[in-house]
Design a protein around this motif. Structure first.
Motif, PDB file in Angstrom:
ATOM      1  N   ILE A  94       0.841  -1.204   0.000  1.00  0.00           N
ATOM      2  CA  ILE A  94       0.000   0.000   0.000  1.00  0.00           C
ATOM      3  C   ILE A  94       0.876   1.254   0.000  1.00  0.00           C
ATOM      4  O   ILE A  94       0.611   2.207  -0.742  1.00  0.00           O
ATOM      5  N   LEU A  95       1.909   1.267   0.815  1.00  0.00           N
ATOM      6  CA  LEU A  95       2.806   2.422   0.842  1.00  0.00           C
ATOM      7  C   LEU A  95       3.528   2.620  -0.494  1.00  0.00           C
ATOM      8  O   LEU A  95       3.744   3.747  -0.921  1.00  0.00           O
ATOM      9  N   SER A  96       3.891   1.522  -1.145  1.00  0.00           N
ATOM     10  CA  SER A  96       4.580   1.660  -2.427  1.00  0.00           C
ATOM     11  C   SER A  96       3.672   2.252  -3.496  1.00  0.00           C
ATOM     12  O   SER A  96       4.133   2.956  -4.384  1.00  0.00           O
ATOM     13  N   VAL A  97       2.371   1.988  -3.408  1.00  0.00           N
ATOM     14  CA  VAL A  97       1.430   2.575  -4.367  1.00  0.00           C
ATOM     15  C   VAL A  97       1.335   4.079  -4.150  1.00  0.00           C
ATOM     16  O   VAL A  97       1.365   4.856  -5.115  1.00  0.00           O
ATOM     17  N   PHE A  98       1.253   4.509  -2.915  1.00  0.00           N
ATOM     18  CA  PHE A  98       1.076   5.933  -2.644  1.00  0.00           C
ATOM     19  C   PHE A  98       2.378   6.729  -2.718  1.00  0.00           C
ATOM     20  O   PHE A  98       2.398   7.850  -3.215  1.00  0.00           O
ATOM     21  N   ILE A  99       3.472   6.170  -2.246  1.00  0.00           N
ATOM     22  CA  ILE A  99       4.725   6.919  -2.193  1.00  0.00           C
ATOM     23  C   ILE A  99       5.489   6.836  -3.518  1.00  0.00           C
ATOM     24  O   ILE A  99       5.928   7.843  -4.047  1.00  0.00           O
ATOM     25  N   PHE A 100       5.634   5.615  -4.058  1.00  0.00           N
ATOM     26  CA  PHE A 100       6.449   5.436  -5.256  1.00  0.00           C
ATOM     27  C   PHE A 100       5.633   5.307  -6.530  1.00  0.00           C
ATOM     28  O   PHE A 100       6.189   5.071  -7.601  1.00  0.00           O
ATOM     29  N   LYS A 101       4.305   5.414  -6.422  1.00  0.00           N
ATOM     30  CA  LYS A 101       3.408   5.331  -7.584  1.00  0.00           C
ATOM     31  C   LYS A 101       3.584   4.022  -8.342  1.00  0.00           C
ATOM     32  O   LYS A 101       3.574   3.980  -9.570  1.00  0.00           O
ATOM     33  N   GLU A 102       3.732   2.932  -7.600  1.00  0.00           N
ATOM     34  CA  GLU A 102       3.863   1.621  -8.210  1.00  0.00           C
ATOM     35  C   GLU A 102       2.526   1.190  -8.801  1.00  0.00           C
ATOM     36  O   GLU A 102       1.475   1.462  -8.260  1.00  0.00           O
ATOM     37  N   LYS A 103       2.599   0.489  -9.916  1.00  0.00           N
ATOM     38  CA  LYS A 103       1.406  -0.094 -10.532  1.00  0.00           C
ATOM     39  C   LYS A 103       1.285  -1.528 -10.032  1.00  0.00           C
ATOM     40  O   LYS A 103       2.187  -2.330 -10.215  1.00  0.00           O
ATOM     41  N   THR A 104       0.173  -1.840  -9.397  1.00  0.00           N
ATOM     42  CA  THR A 104      -0.002  -3.180  -8.856  1.00  0.00           C
ATOM     43  C   THR A 104      -1.164  -3.868  -9.550  1.00  0.00           C
ATOM     44  O   THR A 104      -2.034  -3.239 -10.125  1.00  0.00           O
ATOM     45  N   GLN A 105      -1.157  -5.180  -9.459  1.00  0.00           N
ATOM     46  CA  GLN A 105      -2.227  -6.024  -9.982  1.00  0.00           C
ATOM     47  C   GLN A 105      -2.730  -6.905  -8.862  1.00  0.00           C
ATOM     48  O   GLN A 105      -2.101  -7.008  -7.814  1.00  0.00           O
ATOM     49  N   LEU A 106      -3.866  -7.550  -9.094  1.00  0.00           N
ATOM     50  CA  LEU A 106      -4.423  -8.411  -8.065  1.00  0.00           C
ATOM     51  C   LEU A 106      -3.487  -9.586  -7.775  1.00  0.00           C
ATOM     52  O   LEU A 106      -3.269  -9.953  -6.637  1.00  0.00           O
ATOM     53  N   ILE A 107      -2.926 -10.164  -8.834  1.00  0.00           N
ATOM     54  CA  ILE A 107      -1.987 -11.285  -8.668  1.00  0.00           C
ATOM     55  C   ILE A 107      -0.617 -10.818  -9.090  1.00  0.00           C
ATOM     56  O   ILE A 107      -0.382 -10.448 -10.226  1.00  0.00           O
TER      57      ILE A 107
END
Length: 82
Positions: free
Chosen positions: A68-81
């Motif tokens: 969660i922090l990587s999505v908000f801080i580093f703008k990482e693109k995540t997927q469900l899997i």
């Protein structure tokens, strides 16, 4: 004993992974610092009176919090899997 097991598995699996784009020495330094901090903080929390079961749950919950922090801080693109 556990570290020897990890080293053995790493040595077996190493030929199957591509070479990383950054130097291995930098990866080893980061891994050493993170693992030492993780173990040191876990033992410190146990010494200060944290229950071992609760400590394990908190340690396992660190994975989703880091994601969660990587999505908000580093703008990482995540997927469900992943």
């Amino acid at each position: 004993m556990l570290s020897l097991r990890y080293m053995l598995v790493s040595a077996i699996l190493l030929p199957f992974y591509p070479k990383p784009p950054i130097p291995i020495s930098k990866i080893l330094k980061i891994a050493l610092v993170f693992s030492l901090c993780n173990v040191a903080l876990m033992y410190l929390s146990l010494q200060l009176g944290l229950d071992a079961g609760l400590g394990v749950i908190i340690q396992q919950l660190s994975v989703p919090f880091v994601l969660i922090l990587s999505v908000f801080i580093f703008k990482e693109k995540t997927q469900l899997i992943q």
